[in-house]
Scaffold this active site. Structure first.
Site, PDB file in Angstrom:
ATOM      1  CB  SER A 439      -0.974   0.029   1.182  1.00 17.05           C
ATOM      2  OG  SER A 439      -0.657  -0.871   2.164  1.00 17.05           O
ATOM      3  CG  HIS A 460      -3.208  -0.970  -3.131  1.00 16.10           C
ATOM      4  ND1 HIS A 460      -3.537   0.338  -2.871  1.00 16.10           N
ATOM      5  CD2 HIS A 460      -3.175  -1.586  -1.927  1.00 16.10           C
ATOM      6  CE1 HIS A 460      -3.698   0.499  -1.578  1.00 16.10           C
ATOM      7  NE2 HIS A 460      -3.482  -0.651  -0.982  1.00 16.10           N
ATOM      8  CD  GLU A 472      -4.758   3.030  -5.440  1.00 18.12           C
ATOM      9  OE1 GLU A 472      -4.974   4.240  -5.459  1.00 18.12           O
ATOM     10  OE2 GLU A 472      -3.979   2.498  -4.632  1.00 18.12           O
ATOM     11  CG  ASN A 510      -3.821   4.679   0.947  1.00 13.93           C
ATOM     12  OD1 ASN A 510      -4.989   4.730   1.336  1.00 13.93           O
ATOM     13  ND2 ASN A 510      -3.130   3.557   0.913  1.00 13.93           N
TER      14      ASN A 510
HETATM   15  P1  NAD Z   1      -0.586  -9.552   7.609  1.00 16.41           P
HETATM   16  O1  NAD Z   1       0.379  -9.201   8.640  1.00 16.41           O
HETATM   17  O2  NAD Z   1      -1.984  -9.906   7.961  1.00 16.41           O
HETATM   18  O3  NAD Z   1      -0.011 -10.765   6.738  1.00 16.41           O
HETATM   19  C1  NAD Z   1       1.299 -10.833   6.260  1.00 16.41           C
HETATM   20  C2  NAD Z   1       1.679 -12.306   6.154  1.00 16.41           C
HETATM   21  O4  NAD Z   1       2.923 -12.396   5.477  1.00 16.41           O
HETATM   22  C3  NAD Z   1       1.864 -12.996   7.500  1.00 16.41           C
HETATM   23  O5  NAD Z   1       1.078 -14.151   7.551  1.00 16.41           O
HETATM   24  C4  NAD Z   1       3.354 -13.366   7.525  1.00 16.41           C
HETATM   25  O6  NAD Z   1       3.598 -14.580   8.180  1.00 16.41           O
HETATM   26  C5  NAD Z   1       3.635 -13.463   6.044  1.00 16.41           C
HETATM   27  N1  NAD Z   1       5.038 -13.339   5.723  1.00 16.41           N
HETATM   28  C6  NAD Z   1       5.968 -12.564   6.281  1.00 16.41           C
HETATM   29  N2  NAD Z   1       7.141 -12.761   5.657  1.00 16.41           N
HETATM   30  C7  NAD Z   1       6.936 -13.646   4.666  1.00 16.41           C
HETATM   31  C8  NAD Z   1       7.746 -14.236   3.703  1.00 16.41           C
HETATM   32  N3  NAD Z   1       9.037 -13.931   3.614  1.00 16.41           N
HETATM   33  N4  NAD Z   1       7.214 -15.124   2.847  1.00 16.41           N
HETATM   34  C9  NAD Z   1       5.915 -15.447   2.925  1.00 16.41           C
HETATM   35  N5  NAD Z   1       5.094 -14.915   3.872  1.00 16.41           N
HETATM   36  C10 NAD Z   1       5.597 -14.022   4.715  1.00 16.41           C
HETATM   37  O7  NAD Z   1      -0.559  -8.356   6.573  1.00 16.41           O
HETATM   38  P2  NAD Z   1      -1.700  -7.840   5.593  1.00 16.41           P
HETATM   39  O8  NAD Z   1      -2.519  -6.851   6.289  1.00 16.41           O
HETATM   40  O9  NAD Z   1      -2.347  -8.985   4.920  1.00 16.41           O
HETATM   41  O10 NAD Z   1      -0.832  -7.018   4.526  1.00 16.41           O
HETATM   42  C11 NAD Z   1      -0.085  -7.650   3.508  1.00 16.41           C
HETATM   43  C12 NAD Z   1       0.278  -6.635   2.454  1.00 16.41           C
HETATM   44  O11 NAD Z   1      -0.916  -6.015   1.948  1.00 16.41           O
HETATM   45  C13 NAD Z   1       1.143  -5.487   2.935  1.00 16.41           C
HETATM   46  O12 NAD Z   1       2.026  -5.118   1.914  1.00 16.41           O
HETATM   47  C14 NAD Z   1       0.137  -4.366   3.197  1.00 16.41           C
HETATM   48  O13 NAD Z   1       0.695  -3.083   3.096  1.00 16.41           O
HETATM   49  C15 NAD Z   1      -0.829  -4.615   2.092  1.00 16.41           C
HETATM   50  N6  NAD Z   1      -2.191  -4.080   2.325  1.00 16.41           N
HETATM   51  C16 NAD Z   1      -2.781  -4.223   3.543  1.00 16.41           C
HETATM   52  C17 NAD Z   1      -4.080  -3.730   3.734  1.00 16.41           C
HETATM   53  C18 NAD Z   1      -4.782  -3.881   5.054  1.00 16.41           C
HETATM   54  O14 NAD Z   1      -5.736  -3.136   5.303  1.00 16.41           O
HETATM   55  N7  NAD Z   1      -4.386  -4.820   5.891  1.00 16.41           N
HETATM   56  C19 NAD Z   1      -4.746  -3.101   2.674  1.00 16.41           C
HETATM   57  C20 NAD Z   1      -4.118  -3.002   1.442  1.00 16.41           C
HETATM   58  C21 NAD Z   1      -2.826  -3.499   1.267  1.00 16.41           C
END
Ligand code: NAD
Length: 732
Positions: A439, A460, A472, A510
């Site tokens: 994001s 995204h 996006e 954002n």
């Molecule tokens: P999260 O913390 O819920 O999940 C991340 C996962 O990645 C975890 O399960 C972790 O174990 C895993 N992980 C970490 N290192 C890893 C690796 N090397 N290989 C494989 N898995 C690995 O996070 P999230 O909220 O799902 O966010 C994930 C991505 O999406 C981020 O880049 C975030 O910025 C983006 N995002 C999040 C949101 C939101 O509202 N949560 C919205 C849009 C985009």
């Protein structure tokens, strides 16, 4: 057979006429004035035929009956002198024409296979009978309220005379369509049959009606007032009014007008109800809300046709690869949501995570999500079991090489993401697309070190993936046209609305949310209360206020994302110390039950928290403006919150971050819930005009560049041009 431009007239049996609507060169049948004239011509010919038993109206387009009136014609007529009388006459002409379908000396039947909405549903309701094809593609409804209107070709008069008052009110004021089975239950359809049996069923129905003469008795019954006692009517009025008020949230007048018209029209003859309907429609047509909602219709329509790349690119829809198999890296909130969205299409899906527990939890979440039934809001376990066969959680990266698309959704950390790419890239096929769901991290930075950066982009998704339509698609410095077009095609295939954005901090949504959120925190420093801020934003039409939004996003996440953007645009945004202070005090928002508000009650409902005042006080600036700030009027608060969003949007346009100004509006409406009745941020700005906005910004200029118009803005103010006109893509 008599051939004509939009309709074919044939006689499949000597006494049965069949009018097949099939607009040449168009994907959908729409009712333009020309089509209506053609229909009138055919009725003129057929009416005099004494030997006809019936007329069937069908469609030559599979899965499409009639998509409604021609809205581009509607748009073109905006601003016509004497709009009210013009609209009144337009409605009356349509009503008189359709009414002939219930007056001709033979039975009329609409044979509906596929979409039949708006003007199409009105035409069908004027027929004596309707037969429908079974299956999910048949949709029948009156979505006019979604455009700030109600049916104007007799729908409000006909519907209650066919299916009763309460069913009609729910359908017309609610605007949602129903399927064939529901239509049969309600009494819209006389018969529901398999698609290939539709015409024989219509012909059979004509013979039955001719034999019984029931259609003639119904014609008489439906031309008079609806039989209902005053007590029943007033009871229905009260209950329906509560339902409609809740639907319209006070900001949308059309559902209320529809309810009033259906009730009033029920007491008089059908003809008088039509006259009243036309008068009411004339009051709704062309209003600012109608124009704003029509704009949204055209924004989404344009999006559907947009390939996401310029038409000069040597890529066409046919050459864009289809994504069939997907791998998701990271099984967290977003990873599981994305995997489920794909798996629902019954296509192979893999998901991996370095943490086995997270993987197990993620897999459970995916199956839970695919079991969810949108229509019933229940879980269908059989479906989950069936789809589980196509889904695999794995820690073996080589399995991922099989997929057409790999979406990375691991933690928001540049080093971790790059590490993941260097591990996986050797396994990927030549054509595989690698995408990040980041994001905040610029896509071009993440692409450094990739061997195949042209196959890498941002996709995204927004949280929660199931509910949020917007996606996006971020084009990095080296991303190829084919990669962008494939990401666009793919996200559409899973039911999303992709907006292509050039790489940059915060991308589009954002980046435009930041001025609003940052300003809200600054206003708290000026002594404005939390409640006053949220109230002003909601009065403007936002689904929630900025402070409520802070709590929902999570204050720790807001600090993190806010820092990325403040660092990128230090002249405009500095970030208030309030939010980090709350995080330090253990207030993270909804996720831990306490943020600006408290959620620590039985139902986890938002409620004011008396403890917050003490935390805010040290940050409230003791300046002369403080007092004024504390007592700031709602209008001034609205300007403070939304004008910086407009100036930032103007910068976005100057940087050509989006391919068309309309993408800004689409992004904000579907990404943050910018009020649809305002048509979008730039549509709203255009209704005020750049020159007026420049004047509105002047009193705030001392607050810094965020209230100062850029070159493009000033140019529009000078020339009188609109934001929508400053440039555009070919899909426009
Ligand atoms: P999260 O913390 O819920 O999940 C991340 C996962 O990645 C975890 O399960 C972790 O174990 C895993 N992980 C970490 N290192 C890893 C690796 N090397 N290989 C494989 N898995 C690995 O996070 P999230 O909220 O799902 O966010 C994930 C991505 O999406 C981020 O880049 C975030 O910025 C983006 N995002 C999040 C949101 C939101 O509202 N949560 C919205 C849009 C985009």
């Amino acid at each position: 057979m008599v051939a004509s431009a939009a309709m074919r007239l044939s006689f499949p049996e000597p006494s049965i006429a069949l009018l097949t609507l099939d607009l040449p060169g168009k994907g959908a049948n729409v009712l333009s004035q020309r089509v209506l004239e053609e229909l009138a011509g055919h009725l003129d010919t057929l009416e005099s035929r004494q030997d006809l038993a019936g007329l069937v109206i069908g469609s030559g387009k599979p899965g499409q009956f009639i998509a409604g009136a021609d809205l581009r014609e509607f748009l073109a007529s905006m601003g016509t002198p004497n709009m009210e009388s013009f609209t009144f006459e337009m409605c009356r002409r349509g009503q008189r024409l359709f009414a002939r379908l219930s007056q001709v000396p033979f039975v009329t039947v609409a044979a509906i296979d596929g979409i039949c909405v708006g003007g199409g549903a009105e035409l069908a309701s004027w027929c004596d009978r309707r037969v429908m094809a079974s299956g999910p593609r048949t949709q029948f409804g009156f979505p006019e309220v979604k455009l700030g209107l109600y049916p104007g070709w007799g729908g409000t008069a006909r519907a209650p005379r066919i299916v009763g008052l309460s069913g009609s009110i729910e359908m017309i004021a609610g605007g949602e369509s129903i399927g064939a089975a529901e239509a049969l239950k309600m009494g819209w359809a006389s018969d529901v049959v398999a698609s290939d049996n539709l015409l024989p069923a219509a012909f059979r129905l004509i013979q039955l009606e001719r034999a019984s003469g029931q259609y003639l008795r119904d014609r008489v019954a439906t031309s008079g007032p609806i039989k209902m006692s005053e007590t029943e009517l007033s009871f229905l009025g009260i209950t329906a009014s509560a339902f409609v008020q809740q639907q319209s949230k006070g900001a949308y007048p059309a559902p209320v007008a529809a309810l009033e018209q259906i009730l009033a029209g029920s007491r008089v003859s059908s003809e008088e109800a039509c006259v009243q309907e036309a008068k009411g429609m004339a009051r709704l047509f062309g209003t600012p809300i109608n124009q704003a909602l029509l704009n949204i219709f055209f924004l989404t329509d344009r999006n559907k046709k947009d390939l996401g790349i310029d038409l000069s690119a040597p890529v066409s829809n046919a050459t864009v690869p289809d994504i069939r198999t997907l791998s998701v890296l990271g099984a967290g909130i977003m990873g599981a949501g994305i995997a489920a969205a794909h798996l629902k299409r019954e296509l192979p899906t893999w998901m991996s995570d370095t943490n086995p527990e997270a993987l197990e939890r993620g897999c459970r979440n995916v199956l839970d999500e695919v079991a969810f039934q949108k229509e019933t809001k229940r879980k269908d376990v059989d479906q989950a079991i069936r789809l589980a066969a196509k889904f695999q959680g794995t820690t073996h990266l080589e399995l991922l090489a099989k997929s057409d698309l790999v979406i990375e959704a691991v933690v928001e950390n540049e080093q971790v993401k790059r590490q993941v790419y260097s591990t996986i890239e050797p396994y990927l096929g030549e054509q595989t697309i690698l995408a990040s769901n980041t994001s905040t991290i610029p896509i071009s930075r993440l692409a450094i070190g990739l061997k195949n950066p042209q196959q890498f982009c941002g996709i995204h998704f927004f949280n929660p993936v199931r509910k949020m339509k917007l996606v996006e698609v971020i084009r990095g410095e080296h991303t190829s046209d084919t990669c962008v077009a494939a990401a666009v095609k793919y996200t559409k295939a899973i039911g999303k609305m992709p907006v292509v954005v050039k790489d940059g901090p915060g991308f589009l949504v954002n980046r435009l949310l930041l001025p609003y959120m940052d300003e809200a925190a600054k206003l708290l420093e000026e002594g404005v209360s939390i409640e006053a801020l949220d109230k002003a934003a909601k009065a403007f039409g936002m689904p929630m206020g900025p402070i409520e939004l802070y709590d929902m996003v999570g204050l720790d996440t807001a600090v993190f994302a806010g820092k990325v953007l403040c660092d990128a645009f230090p002249d405009r945004f500095s970030g208030s110390p309030i939010v980090p202070a709350l995080v330090a005090a253990g207030r993270l928002g909804c996720k831990n039950g306490i943020g600006f508000y408290s959620y620590r009650n039985k139902k986890q409902r938002r409620e004011p928290d008396p403890g917050i005042a003490g935390l805010l006080t040290p940050f409230v600036k003791q300046t002369p403006s403080n007092k004024a700030g504390g007592g700031m009027k709602k209008e001034a608060l609205t300007e403070r919150l939304f004008l910086p969003m407009v100036t930032e949007a103007s910068r976005v346009l100057q940087e050509r971050l989006v391919r068309d100004p309309r993408d800004v509006d689409l992004g904000l409406i579907f990404g943050i819930g910018f009020p649809p009745f305002r048509g979008g941020l730039l549509f709203w700005a255009d209704t005020l005009g750049a020159a007026k906005l420049v004047e509105m910004l002047k009193p705030y200029a001392h607050l810094g560049p965020r209230y100062q118009p850029n070159e493009l803005f000033l140019d529009l103010a000078r020339t009188g041009k609109k934001f929508y006109e400053c440039y555009g893509s070919a899909a426009g």
